[in-house]
Scaffold this motif. Structure first.
Motif, PDB file in Angstrom:
ATOM      1  N   ASN A  17       0.856  -1.125   0.131  1.00  0.00           N
ATOM      2  CA  ASN A  17      -0.035   0.153   0.051  1.00  0.00           C
ATOM      3  C   ASN A  17       0.746   1.153  -0.210  1.00  0.00           C
ATOM      4  N   LEU A  18       2.019   1.111   0.640  1.00  0.00           N
ATOM      5  CA  LEU A  18       2.818   2.252   0.929  1.00  0.00           C
ATOM      6  C   LEU A  18       3.823   2.505  -0.096  1.00  0.00           C
ATOM      7  N   SER A  19       4.219   1.607  -0.752  1.00  0.00           N
ATOM      8  CA  SER A  19       5.220   1.877  -1.909  1.00  0.00           C
ATOM      9  C   SER A  19       4.619   2.136  -3.298  1.00  0.00           C
ATOM     10  N   LYS A  20       5.535   2.500  -4.044  1.00  0.00           N
ATOM     11  CA  LYS A  20       5.125   2.825  -5.515  1.00  0.00           C
ATOM     12  C   LYS A  20       5.154   1.483  -6.358  1.00  0.00           C
ATOM     13  N   PRO A  21       4.222   1.205  -7.177  1.00  0.00           N
ATOM     14  CA  PRO A  21       3.239   2.286  -7.774  1.00  0.00           C
ATOM     15  C   PRO A  21       1.972   2.298  -6.712  1.00  0.00           C
ATOM     16  N   GLY A  22       1.886   1.257  -5.925  1.00  0.00           N
ATOM     17  CA  GLY A  22       0.847   1.520  -4.641  1.00  0.00           C
ATOM     18  C   GLY A  22      -0.325   0.648  -5.148  1.00  0.00           C
ATOM     19  N   ALA A  23      -1.414   0.284  -4.239  1.00  0.00           N
ATOM     20  CA  ALA A  23      -2.478  -0.289  -4.330  1.00  0.00           C
ATOM     21  C   ALA A  23      -3.417  -0.130  -3.260  1.00  0.00           C
ATOM     22  N   PHE A  24      -4.524  -0.536  -3.513  1.00  0.00           N
ATOM     23  CA  PHE A  24      -5.709  -0.230  -2.549  1.00  0.00           C
ATOM     24  C   PHE A  24      -6.245  -1.637  -2.091  1.00  0.00           C
ATOM     25  N   LEU A  25      -6.868  -1.523  -0.727  1.00  0.00           N
ATOM     26  CA  LEU A  25      -7.408  -2.912  -0.337  1.00  0.00           C
ATOM     27  C   LEU A  25      -8.549  -2.954  -1.192  1.00  0.00           C
ATOM     28  N   GLY A  26      -9.370  -2.042  -1.561  1.00  0.00           N
ATOM     29  CA  GLY A  26     -10.760  -2.080  -2.059  1.00  0.00           C
ATOM     30  C   GLY A  26     -11.839  -2.526  -1.276  1.00  0.00           C
ATOM     31  N   ASP A  27     -12.941  -2.662  -1.659  1.00  0.00           N
ATOM     32  CA  ASP A  27     -14.240  -2.819  -0.771  1.00  0.00           C
ATOM     33  C   ASP A  27     -13.613  -4.447  -0.154  1.00  0.00           C
ATOM     34  N   VAL A  28     -13.056  -5.254  -0.860  1.00  0.00           N
ATOM     35  CA  VAL A  28     -12.916  -6.585  -0.278  1.00  0.00           C
ATOM     36  C   VAL A  28     -12.048  -6.429   1.089  1.00  0.00           C
ATOM     37  N   GLY A  29     -11.110  -5.412   1.097  1.00  0.00           N
ATOM     38  CA  GLY A  29     -10.090  -5.368   2.157  1.00  0.00           C
ATOM     39  C   GLY A  29     -10.930  -4.658   3.312  1.00  0.00           C
ATOM     40  N   SER A  30     -11.394  -3.673   2.961  1.00  0.00           N
ATOM     41  CA  SER A  30     -12.202  -2.644   3.959  1.00  0.00           C
ATOM     42  C   SER A  30     -13.448  -3.471   4.653  1.00  0.00           C
ATOM     43  N   TYR A  31     -14.073  -4.359   3.832  1.00  0.00           N
ATOM     44  CA  TYR A  31     -15.202  -5.240   4.757  1.00  0.00           C
ATOM     45  C   TYR A  31     -14.677  -6.252   5.463  1.00  0.00           C
ATOM     46  N   LEU A  32     -13.424  -6.701   4.781  1.00  0.00           N
ATOM     47  CA  LEU A  32     -12.926  -7.565   5.787  1.00  0.00           C
ATOM     48  C   LEU A  32     -12.445  -7.117   6.949  1.00  0.00           C
ATOM     49  N   LEU A  33     -11.775  -6.028   6.788  1.00  0.00           N
ATOM     50  CA  LEU A  33     -11.220  -5.218   8.106  1.00  0.00           C
ATOM     51  C   LEU A  33     -12.337  -5.017   9.217  1.00  0.00           C
ATOM     52  N   GLY A  34     -13.312  -4.372   8.425  1.00  0.00           N
ATOM     53  CA  GLY A  34     -14.583  -4.093   9.326  1.00  0.00           C
ATOM     54  C   GLY A  34     -15.204  -5.408   9.979  1.00  0.00           C
ATOM     55  N   GLY A  35     -15.437  -6.103   9.096  1.00  0.00           N
ATOM     56  CA  GLY A  35     -15.955  -7.537   9.623  1.00  0.00           C
ATOM     57  C   GLY A  35     -15.174  -8.235  10.745  1.00  0.00           C
ATOM     58  N   ALA A  36     -13.867  -8.532  10.416  1.00  0.00           N
ATOM     59  CA  ALA A  36     -12.842  -9.202  11.330  1.00  0.00           C
ATOM     60  C   ALA A  36     -12.838  -8.317  12.690  1.00  0.00           C
ATOM     61  N   VAL A  37     -12.554  -7.064  12.499  1.00  0.00           N
ATOM     62  CA  VAL A  37     -12.428  -6.261  13.753  1.00  0.00           C
ATOM     63  C   VAL A  37     -13.844  -6.547  14.780  1.00  0.00           C
ATOM     64  N   ALA A  38     -15.038  -6.323  13.982  1.00  0.00           N
ATOM     65  CA  ALA A  38     -16.155  -6.198  14.786  1.00  0.00           C
ATOM     66  C   ALA A  38     -16.753  -7.649  15.354  1.00  0.00           C
ATOM     67  N   ILE A  39     -16.553  -8.535  14.491  1.00  0.00           N
ATOM     68  CA  ILE A  39     -16.706  -9.938  14.930  1.00  0.00           C
ATOM     69  C   ILE A  39     -15.921 -10.546  16.166  1.00  0.00           C
ATOM     70  N   THR A  40     -14.629 -10.113  15.759  1.00  0.00           N
ATOM     71  CA  THR A  40     -13.634 -10.375  17.067  1.00  0.00           C
ATOM     72  C   THR A  40     -14.040  -9.761  18.393  1.00  0.00           C
ATOM     73  N   SER A  41     -14.355  -8.514  18.098  1.00  0.00           N
ATOM     74  CA  SER A  41     -14.706  -7.698  19.539  1.00  0.00           C
ATOM     75  C   SER A  41     -16.056  -8.122  20.148  1.00  0.00           C
ATOM     76  N   PHE A  42     -16.806  -8.581  19.398  1.00  0.00           N
ATOM     77  CA  PHE A  42     -18.179  -8.825  19.994  1.00  0.00           C
ATOM     78  C   PHE A  42     -17.942 -10.383  20.621  1.00  0.00           C
ATOM     79  N   ALA A  43     -17.316 -11.229  19.897  1.00  0.00           N
ATOM     80  CA  ALA A  43     -16.910 -12.477  20.156  1.00  0.00           C
ATOM     81  C   ALA A  43     -16.241 -12.305  21.718  1.00  0.00           C
ATOM     82  N   ALA A  44     -15.274 -11.586  21.833  1.00  0.00           N
ATOM     83  CA  ALA A  44     -14.310 -11.339  22.992  1.00  0.00           C
ATOM     84  C   ALA A  44     -15.493 -10.841  24.135  1.00  0.00           C
ATOM     85  N   PHE A  45     -16.223  -9.941  23.771  1.00  0.00           N
ATOM     86  CA  PHE A  45     -17.291  -9.363  24.809  1.00  0.00           C
ATOM     87  C   PHE A  45     -17.945 -10.487  25.449  1.00  0.00           C
TER      88      PHE A  45
END
Length: 348
Positions: free
Chosen positions: A211-239
Motif C-alpha cells: 500500500n505504501l510503496s510505489k506504484p501502490g495499491a488499495f485494499l478495495g471493498d474486499v479489504g475494508s469489508y474484511l477489516l470491518g468484519g474481522a474487527v467487529a466480529i472478534t470484538s463481539f466474540a471477546a465481549f
C-alpha cells in the motif's frame, strides 16, 4: 501463526495483482477520494486469502486436537464471518451490488455471527474476566445483546469502509486492533482470541508495504469489508466470552468517533448521510498538506492510545472503568480537534 499469515500476506499480491489488472479493478478518483490518479484496488483479496488459509487451518487443527473445546468453534465463527464480509466486498469491487441487496447480506452476516457467538458463550465453559457471563443472563437480556451484536457488526463494516481513504490507514488499523485483541486474549486466558488477533494483525501488516510503496495499491471493498468484519466480529466474540468491554471496543473508538461525529455534523447542515465527501478528520488532516502516511499515523496513534486504555481495564476494578471510558472519549475529542490545532502550523 503470525509469521505464516504475514508471509502469505506479503507474498500473495505477486499472484493477485496480475489477476486484478486483468479484471480491470481500478479505483478512479471521485468526490470522496484523497488520491488524484487511478490506482489498482482489490489487493485486500490477498489479505483475505492469507487470513482464511491460516485461520481455517488453525481452526481445523484445534478441532482435531480437542473437538470438545470451545476455542475452535469461536475461531470458526470469527474466520467464517470475516471471510463472508470480505467476499461481499469483493463482489462490490468486481461488479457492484445494489444498496438493498448489500444491506441485506450485511445484516445476514451480522445476525448469523451474533447468534452463533451468543450460543457458544452460553454453552461453553469460559474463564471469568470480570466481564459478561452470558450463561447466567435472562433470555430477554440475551436478545438485547443479539440486537446489539447485529447493529454493532453491520455498522462497523460500513465504518471501516468509510475510513479507508488514505494510504496506510486501514493497514495500521488492522495491525493495531489485531495486536490489541491478541493482548486481550493473553490476559484473559482465551487462546482463540490471541490467535485471531495475531492473524488479523499479520494479515493487514503484510499489506502495508504494498500500500505504501510505489506504484501502490488499495485494499478495495474486499479489504475494508474484511477489516470491518474481522474487527467487529472478534470484538463481539471477546465481549460475550467475558473479556472486559473496554478492552473489546478500545481499538474501535477512534473510527466510530470519526464517522459518528462527521455524519452528525453533515446531517445538521442538511446534507444526506450517504453523499460522498472529504470531511472526516483524517481527510482534513491530509488536506492541510500532510502526507497520507503522516495523517494515517496520527489516526493510528490515537487508536493505539485508546486500545491501551481498554487493556488497562484488566488491571483495575470495574469502578474505574468510567474513568477509562471518559479518557477514551477525551481521545476522540482530541483527535477531532487535531486538524484545527495543526492548521496554523501548516499555514506557516
Amino acid at each position: 501463526m503470525f509469521v505464516a499469515t504475514l508471509a502469505l500476506s506479503l507474498a500473495l499480491p505477486l499472484a493477485v495483482r496480475p489477476l486484478l489488472v486483468k479484471l480491470g479493478v481500478m479505483d478512479v478518483p471521485n468526490e470522496r477520494s484523497s488520491h488524484e490518479r487511478p490506482i489498482l484496488r482489490g489487493l485486500g483479496l490477498s489479505v483475505l486469502i492469507s487470513m482464511a488459509l491460516v485461520g481455517g487451518g488453525t481452526t481445523a487443527f484445534a478441532a482435531a486436537a480437542a473437538p470438545d473445546e470451545a476455542a475452535w468453534k469461536f475461531l470458526l465463527v470469527v474466520t467464517l464471518g470475516s471471510l463472508c464480509a470480505g467476499l461481499l466486498g469483493f463482489s462490490e469491487d468486481l461488479r457492484g451490488i445494489s444498496v438493498p441487496v448489500r444491506s441485506a447480506i450485511l445484516l445476514l452476516i451480522a445476525v448469523s455471527t451474533s447468534i452463533a457467538l451468543l450460543w457458544l458463550a452460553s454453552t461453553s465453559d469460559l474463564p471469568s474476566n470480570a466481564g459478561l457471563d452470558v450463561a447466567g443472563l435472562p433470555l430477554w437480556f440475551v436478545v438485547v445483546l443479539g440486537v446489539y451484536g447485529v447493529l454493532f457488526v453491520s455498522s462497523y463494516i460500513n465504518v471501516a469502509n468509510f475510513m479507508d481513504g488514505l494510504n496506510g490507514i486501514s493497514g495500521f488499523h488492522g495491525l493495531i486492533a489485531g495486536l490489541a485483541f491478541a493482548a486481550a486474549g493473553a490476559l484473559s486466558g482465551l487462546t482463540w482470541l490471541l490467535l485471531a488477533g495475531l492473524v488479523l494483525a499479520a494479515g493487514f501488516g503484510g499489506f502495508l508495504p504494498w500500500n505504501l510503496s510505489k506504484p501502490g495499491a488499495f485494499l478495495g471493498d474486499v479489504g475494508s469489508y474484511l477489516l470491518g468484519g474481522a474487527v467487529a466480529i472478534t470484538s463481539f466474540a471477546a465481549f460475550v466470552a467475558g473479556v472486559p468491554i473496554l478492552a473489546t471496543i478500545g481499538p474501535m473508538v477512534i473510527y466510530f468517533g470519526d464517522v459518528g461525529t462527521t455524519l452528525v455534523k453533515r446531517m445538521r447542515k442538511g446534507y444526506k448521510w450517504d453523499e460522498p465527501h472529504k470531511e472526516h478528520a483524517y481527510q482534513r488532516l491530509q488536506q492541510l498538506g500532510m502526507s497520507h502516511v503522516a495523517a494515517s499515523a496520527i489516526n493510528a496513534g490515537f487508536t493505539l492510545a485508546a486500545s491501551i486504555l481498554g487493556l488497562v481495564s484488566f488491571f483495575v476494578a470495574p469502578v474505574w472503568w468510567l474513568l477509562l471510558l471518559a479518557l477514551g472519549l477525551a481521545l476522540v475529542v482530541a483527535y477531532q480537534l487535531m486538524p484545527r490545532l495543526l492548521a496554523g502550523k501548516f499555514a506557516d
